[in-house]
Motif scaffolding. Structure first.
Motif, PDB file in Angstrom:
ATOM      1  N   ASP A  50      43.738   8.201  73.214  1.00 28.97           N
ATOM      2  CA  ASP A  50      42.421   9.074  72.434  1.00 28.97           C
ATOM      3  C   ASP A  50      41.567   9.649  73.627  1.00 28.97           C
ATOM      4  OD1 ASP A  50      43.274   8.417  69.875  1.00 28.97           O
ATOM      5  OD2 ASP A  50      42.102   7.370  69.085  1.00 28.97           O
ATOM      6  N   VAL A  51      41.411   9.235  74.505  1.00 29.12           N
ATOM      7  CA  VAL A  51      41.177   9.543  76.174  1.00 29.12           C
ATOM      8  C   VAL A  51      42.240  10.410  76.580  1.00 29.12           C
ATOM      9  CG1 VAL A  51      40.641   8.699  78.636  1.00 29.12           C
ATOM     10  CG2 VAL A  51      39.863   7.635  76.516  1.00 29.12           C
ATOM     11  N   ASP A  88      31.309   3.785  82.366  1.00 32.35           N
ATOM     12  CA  ASP A  88      29.796   4.938  82.384  1.00 32.35           C
ATOM     13  C   ASP A  88      30.722   6.135  82.802  1.00 32.35           C
ATOM     14  OD1 ASP A  88      28.651   3.195  82.546  1.00 32.35           O
ATOM     15  OD2 ASP A  88      27.612   2.628  84.869  1.00 32.35           O
ATOM     16  N   TYR A  89      31.576   6.313  83.588  1.00 36.30           N
ATOM     17  CA  TYR A  89      32.614   7.616  83.083  1.00 36.30           C
ATOM     18  C   TYR A  89      32.390   8.542  82.370  1.00 36.30           C
ATOM     19  CZ  TYR A  89      34.762  11.812  84.486  1.00 36.30           C
ATOM     20  OH  TYR A  89      35.474  13.529  84.566  1.00 36.30           O
ATOM     21  N   LEU A  90      33.467   7.135  81.425  1.00 36.25           N
ATOM     22  CA  LEU A  90      34.583   7.608  80.204  1.00 36.25           C
ATOM     23  C   LEU A  90      33.238   7.584  79.045  1.00 36.25           C
ATOM     24  CD1 LEU A  90      36.987   5.189  79.746  1.00 36.25           C
ATOM     25  CD2 LEU A  90      37.231   7.464  80.259  1.00 36.25           C
ATOM     26  N   ARG A  91      32.269   6.817  79.080  1.00 36.92           N
ATOM     27  CA  ARG A  91      31.224   6.915  78.422  1.00 36.92           C
ATOM     28  C   ARG A  91      30.224   8.354  78.360  1.00 36.92           C
ATOM     29  NH1 ARG A  91      28.867   1.307  79.121  1.00 36.92           N
ATOM     30  NH2 ARG A  91      29.696   0.014  77.547  1.00 36.92           N
ATOM     31  N   LEU A  92      29.668   8.670  79.469  1.00 36.77           N
ATOM     32  CA  LEU A  92      29.863  10.462  79.765  1.00 36.77           C
ATOM     33  C   LEU A  92      30.115  11.056  79.063  1.00 36.77           C
ATOM     34  CD1 LEU A  92      27.533  11.622  82.137  1.00 36.77           C
ATOM     35  CD2 LEU A  92      28.964  11.799  83.459  1.00 36.77           C
ATOM     36  N   HIS A  93      31.305  11.121  78.614  1.00 34.47           N
ATOM     37  CA  HIS A  93      32.595  12.741  78.061  1.00 34.47           C
ATOM     38  C   HIS A  93      32.456  11.586  77.084  1.00 34.47           C
ATOM     39  CE1 HIS A  93      32.738  13.994  81.985  1.00 34.47           C
ATOM     40  NE2 HIS A  93      32.596  13.177  82.837  1.00 34.47           N
ATOM     41  N   SER A  94      32.000  10.819  76.415  1.00 34.91           N
ATOM     42  CA  SER A  94      32.165  10.460  74.968  1.00 34.91           C
ATOM     43  C   SER A  94      32.993   9.561  74.648  1.00 34.91           C
ATOM     44  CB  SER A  94      31.751  11.417  73.574  1.00 34.91           C
ATOM     45  OG  SER A  94      30.856  12.478  74.665  1.00 34.91           O
TER      46      SER A  94
END
Length: 86
Positions: free
Chosen positions: A23-24, A65-71
């Protein structure tokens, strides 16, 4: 633990991440991979690796962290499981 990374390794890691994080978005996945390996961008990672294989120490926190920053989110250990075995 630092290990030598090649462009071929990056392609294999991206394939593994595509399978584990379907899903990313592709662009977010490769940018998170670059951050998780110590580069500031995917472009800088690829430029460095095009010149020569380079040592990198996977950083699961930077990757997530990068993934979380982009939901987006990823289970613990996702980056490490994508890394080629030493």
């Amino acid at each position: 633990m630092k290990s030598i990374v090649t462009l071929n390794d990056i392609e294999c890691m991206n394939d593994a991440l595509r399978a584990s994080l379907p899903d990313v978005k592709s662009s977010h996945r490769v940018e998170a991979l670059a951050r998780g390996l110590g580069w500031s961008t995917n472009a800088s990672m690829r430029a460095a690796l095009a010149a020569a294989p380079t040592g990198a120490a996977p950083d699961e926190g930077a990757f997530r962290d990068y993934l979380r920053l982009h939901s987006f989110d990823a289970p613990d250990g996702t980056l490490l499981r994508s890394c080629p075995e030493s």
